[in-house]
Design a protein around this motif. Sequence first.
Motif, short mmCIF file in Angstrom:
data_model
loop_
_atom_site.label_atom_id
_atom_site.label_comp_id
_atom_site.label_asym_id
_atom_site.label_seq_id
_atom_site.Cartn_x
_atom_site.Cartn_y
_atom_site.Cartn_z
N LEU A 121 -1.58 2.33 -3.82
CA LEU A 121 -0.30 2.24 -3.11
C LEU A 121 -0.49 1.85 -1.65
O LEU A 121 0.35 1.15 -1.08
CB LEU A 121 0.45 3.58 -3.20
N TRP A 122 -1.59 2.27 -1.04
CA TRP A 122 -1.83 1.98 0.37
C TRP A 122 -1.94 0.47 0.63
O TRP A 122 -1.70 0.02 1.75
CB TRP A 122 -3.09 2.69 0.87
N GLU A 123 -2.28 -0.31 -0.38
CA GLU A 123 -2.35 -1.76 -0.21
C GLU A 123 -0.97 -2.40 -0.37
O GLU A 123 -0.69 -3.44 0.25
CB GLU A 123 -3.32 -2.36 -1.23
N ARG A 124 -0.12 -1.80 -1.16
CA ARG A 124 1.20 -2.37 -1.43
C ARG A 124 2.26 -1.90 -0.43
O ARG A 124 3.14 -2.67 -0.05
CB ARG A 124 1.63 -2.01 -2.85
N ASP A 125 2.17 -0.65 0.00
CA ASP A 125 3.15 -0.08 0.92
C ASP A 125 2.51 1.09 1.65
O ASP A 125 2.66 2.25 1.26
CB ASP A 125 4.39 0.37 0.14
N VAL A 126 1.78 0.80 2.71
CA VAL A 126 1.02 1.84 3.40
C VAL A 126 1.92 2.87 4.06
O VAL A 126 1.57 4.05 4.15
CB VAL A 126 0.05 1.21 4.44
N PRO A 215 -10.09 5.12 1.58
CA PRO A 215 -9.83 3.68 1.37
C PRO A 215 -9.39 2.95 2.62
O PRO A 215 -9.36 1.71 2.64
CB PRO A 215 -8.69 3.68 0.33
N LEU A 216 -9.03 3.69 3.68
CA LEU A 216 -8.46 3.07 4.87
C LEU A 216 -9.30 3.28 6.12
O LEU A 216 -8.83 3.05 7.23
CB LEU A 216 -7.04 3.63 5.10
N GLU A 224 -15.87 -1.48 20.08
CA GLU A 224 -14.53 -1.27 19.57
C GLU A 224 -13.95 0.06 20.02
O GLU A 224 -14.69 1.00 20.36
CB GLU A 224 -14.53 -1.31 18.03
N ASP A 225 -12.61 0.16 20.02
CA ASP A 225 -11.94 1.42 20.30
C ASP A 225 -12.34 2.45 19.26
O ASP A 225 -12.70 2.12 18.12
CB ASP A 225 -10.41 1.26 20.27
N GLU A 226 -12.21 3.70 19.65
CA GLU A 226 -12.59 4.80 18.77
C GLU A 226 -11.84 4.76 17.43
O GLU A 226 -12.39 5.13 16.39
CB GLU A 226 -12.31 6.13 19.48
N ARG A 227 -10.59 4.31 17.44
CA ARG A 227 -9.78 4.31 16.23
C ARG A 227 -9.72 2.93 15.55
O ARG A 227 -8.90 2.70 14.66
CB ARG A 227 -8.35 4.79 16.55
N ALA A 228 -10.61 2.03 15.94
CA ALA A 228 -10.60 0.68 15.38
C ALA A 228 -10.96 0.66 13.89
O ALA A 228 -10.63 -0.29 13.19
CB ALA A 228 -11.56 -0.21 16.15
N GLY A 229 -11.62 1.70 13.42
CA GLY A 229 -11.99 1.76 12.02
C GLY A 229 -10.88 2.21 11.09
O GLY A 229 -11.07 2.28 9.87
N ARG A 230 -9.72 2.53 11.66
CA ARG A 230 -8.58 2.95 10.84
C ARG A 230 -7.68 1.74 10.57
O ARG A 230 -7.35 0.99 11.48
CB ARG A 230 -7.78 4.03 11.58
N TRP A 231 -7.31 1.55 9.33
CA TRP A 231 -6.41 0.45 8.93
C TRP A 231 -6.95 -0.91 9.42
O TRP A 231 -6.20 -1.74 9.93
CB TRP A 231 -5.00 0.67 9.48
N ARG A 232 -8.24 -1.13 9.26
CA ARG A 232 -8.85 -2.37 9.76
C ARG A 232 -8.16 -3.59 9.15
O ARG A 232 -7.88 -3.64 7.96
CB ARG A 232 -10.35 -2.38 9.44
N GLY A 233 -7.89 -4.57 10.03
CA GLY A 233 -7.21 -5.78 9.60
C GLY A 233 -5.71 -5.65 9.58
O GLY A 233 -5.01 -6.58 9.19
N SER A 234 -5.21 -4.50 10.03
CA SER A 234 -3.77 -4.27 10.06
C SER A 234 -3.33 -4.01 11.50
O SER A 234 -4.13 -3.64 12.36
CB SER A 234 -3.43 -3.05 9.19
#
Length: 243
Positions: A121-126, A215-216, A224-234
Amino acid sequence: MVQCMESPVRAKNVSLDFDFERLNERFENSEPMEILAWCVENITEGLAQTTAFSILSVTHMLYRELNAPVPVIFLDTLHHFPETLETAQRAKEFYGLDLHVYQAKHVSSREEFAARYGDRLWERDVDRFHYLTKVEPLQRALCELEVSAWVTGRRRDQSHTRQQMPIFEQDTQGRVKVNPLANWTRKELWSYTYSHNVLYNPLHDRGYTSIGDEPLTTPILPGEDERAGRWRGSVKTECGIHV
């Protein structure tokens, strides 16, 4: 969002003319321990802490230094890293936590979640994924535990979206929301962690500087910023519970 009652919730023993601006001015240059000590002394009913079991500095201050075993809320999204769940169990035993675990309604595993809401679901509607796994469970926890003030572990230097974050604020339902680590740097946080033997998630030793759902979440790259690894590419920067 889930509402506990028609009118906003307020801290039970904090005056309705609670002056957030003055309080923020007073504590702007204070250490986290000073801020938490004020909370423990002045918000004696309905104080709680939320944690994702990343670095347990706030928990350590409350439980070890202030002897204030407030309820600790953990949102088990069913998609955490195994290391996060192991850290939660270790922390419960190490600190003797008054731990309250909340999950999405009607499911108790990743498989049940996928069967009910669809695979990945996180890929379709995060946003819907986070509403089901974090936003709604948090609001349910705050309601059921009758929380009037909750403590977070957020810091201003974690990302550009948090740079103006106040120490004391109100959430969307009128509760007091406290960010005692707001003006600490990452270096100060780790200095405290090492010097006080604070528990932390072992994923930090493998390049994960901000830890969310498996998965995210990815390790960060140099610079990179400390939170750059969250939701990468978004373009997403928050899961929804702090918006």
